[in-house]
Design a protein around this motif. Structure first.
Motif, PDB file in Angstrom:
ATOM      1  N   HIS A  38       0.885  -1.184   0.000  1.00 20.62           N
ATOM      2  CA  HIS A  38       0.000   0.000   0.000  1.00 20.62           C
ATOM      3  C   HIS A  38       0.912   1.221   0.000  1.00 20.62           C
ATOM      4  CE1 HIS A  38      -3.253   2.716   1.371  1.00 20.62           C
ATOM      5  NE2 HIS A  38      -2.364   3.177   2.236  1.00 20.62           N
ATOM      6  N   HIS A  61       1.887   5.412  -0.568  1.00 23.58           N
ATOM      7  CA  HIS A  61       1.728   6.858  -0.633  1.00 23.58           C
ATOM      8  C   HIS A  61       3.033   7.409  -1.205  1.00 23.58           C
ATOM      9  CE1 HIS A  61      -1.588   7.491   2.580  1.00 23.58           C
ATOM     10  NE2 HIS A  61      -1.399   6.183   2.546  1.00 23.58           N
ATOM     11  N   THR A  92      -3.041   4.684  -2.369  1.00 22.77           N
ATOM     12  CA  THR A  92      -3.940   5.376  -1.452  1.00 22.77           C
ATOM     13  C   THR A  92      -4.881   6.324  -2.189  1.00 22.77           C
ATOM     14  OG1 THR A  92      -4.084   6.865   0.440  1.00 22.77           O
ATOM     15  CG2 THR A  92      -2.225   7.235  -1.059  1.00 22.77           C
ATOM     16  N   ARG A 140      -2.171  -6.344   8.061  1.00 23.65           N
ATOM     17  CA  ARG A 140      -1.409  -5.259   7.431  1.00 23.65           C
ATOM     18  C   ARG A 140      -0.405  -4.744   8.447  1.00 23.65           C
ATOM     19  NH1 ARG A 140      -3.646   0.430   4.648  1.00 23.65           N
ATOM     20  NH2 ARG A 140      -2.480   1.733   6.096  1.00 23.65           N
ATOM     21  N   GLU A 153       3.752   2.977   7.768  1.00 28.01           N
ATOM     22  CA  GLU A 153       2.598   3.886   7.746  1.00 28.01           C
ATOM     23  C   GLU A 153       1.811   3.776   9.052  1.00 28.01           C
ATOM     24  OE1 GLU A 153       0.071   3.949   4.302  1.00 28.01           O
ATOM     25  OE2 GLU A 153      -1.636   4.739   5.414  1.00 28.01           O
TER      26      GLU A 153
HETATM   27 ZN    ZN Z   1      -2.546   4.758   3.548  1.00 27.39          ZN
END
Ligand code: ZN
Ligand code: KMH
Length: 304
Positions: free
Chosen positions: A49, A51, A85, A254, A258
């Motif tokens: 995931h 960003h 994201t 997860r 982050e």
């Molecule tokens: Zn995120």
């Protein structure tokens, strides 16, 4: 809940909550984000995931060109599932937040199921010295800021991405968010199988007690039946305990910087891959198998 034999590990590599002064290990530049994502995949993450951040100062950015600096290289060197994201940072509007997923058409994008207070102030108290001017107001401002995800915003993201066959990591920070997901399923805007990502322990959302985890799972089971994959993320110190509970209950996990900077009490995690290895050890100790990217694609019916 669908009960697969393999456990999907998602690694959320850098996010927008933590700021560069908090850890020297938080990836900031495109090269760091690329290398951390690749190492996490190598360690066992089926999904990353992602960003992006401004390489000059580490500030979160949703400029698709910043994502273009690391995405092709990750794809060229790894089979890992890419998840972009649409949450960006709580300071950003929905149009800005949508652009990377809209333009870069990932297999998976995150989708946040409600507007909420999103407290970052604890971070300010813990980390006192900031390198960049933007960090302190960003954290202080969180006490008077709403992470906005109205029904209209959610529908807009879903409708905008539907032509790209992107599927969603449905982020639920509280019980009401599960009902919001059920609403969009009823409207036909989210199609099965569903990846429900339950988020625990952020100020403004549900806590990280065992009872919170059970209540979230029971409610999701009632609303989504056999059609969903349940994944969890625990913020901060809750990361590994919450992920362990999920794996033991047949769910997915997860990890990543982050969501938590830590690898055990008081120890900063040196990399995303360290956290992936930590939860992988737990999963394997439970006699469960870690899912490969292609296993995750098959389970979640991704476009590949
Ligand atoms: Zn995120
Ligand atoms: N930062 C996480 C708690 C998003 O990127 O859309 C939730 C998240 C939001 O990953």
């Amino acid at each position: 809940m669908a009960k697969p034999k393999k456990v999907i590990i998602t690694c959320a590599v850098t996010g927008a909550i933590h700021t560069p002064s908090m850890s020297p290990h938080l990836p900031i530049t495109p090269e760091q984000i690329r290398d951390e994502a690749l190492a996490a995949a190598e360690a066992g993450a089926a999904i990353v995931h992602l960003h992006a951040r401004d390489p000059q100062n580490g500030k979160p950015t949703q400029d698709p060109d910043e994502f273009r600096k690391f995405l092709p290289q990750i794809k060229a060197r790894s089979n890992v599932v890419i998840n972009l994201t649409t949450g960006g940072a709580p300071t950003m509007g929905v149009e800005e937040r949508l652009q990377p997923a809209l333009q870069l058409k990932p297999e998976v994008a995150s989708l946040n199921m409600g507007s909420m207070n999103f407290g970052l102030y604890e971070m300010l108290n813990r980390f006192k010295d900031f390198k960049y001017d933007w960090e302190r107001p960003y954290l202080e401002g969180s006490d008077d800021r709403i992470f906005r995800n109205t029904f209209k915003d959610i529908a807009y993201i879903l409708e905008s991405c539907s032509a790209n066959q992107t599927r969603f990591e449905i982020e639920c920070y509280d019980i009401g968010h599960l009902y919001t997901a059920a609403h969009f399923i009823d409207r036909g805007l989210i199609k099965p199988p569903f990846l429900i990502q339950s988020v625990f322990g952020l100020r403004g959302g549900i806590g990280n007690d065992v009872e919170d985890v059970m209540h979230m799972k029971r409610t999701a089971d009632r609303l989504f039946g056999e059609d969903y994959f349940w994944s969890v993320l625990g913020a901060g110190r809750g990361q590994i305990p919450i992920a362990t509970m999920s794996a033991a209950m047949g769910g997915h996990t997860r990890v990543g910087l982050e969501d938590s900077l830590w690898d055990g009490p008081g120890n900063l995690a040196k990399s995303n891959a360290d956290q992936v290895r930590r939860i992988r050890t737990v999963i394997e100790a439970l006699s469960l198998e870690v899912a490969s990217p292609d296993d995750a694609r098959a389970m979640l019916k991704l476009k590949g």
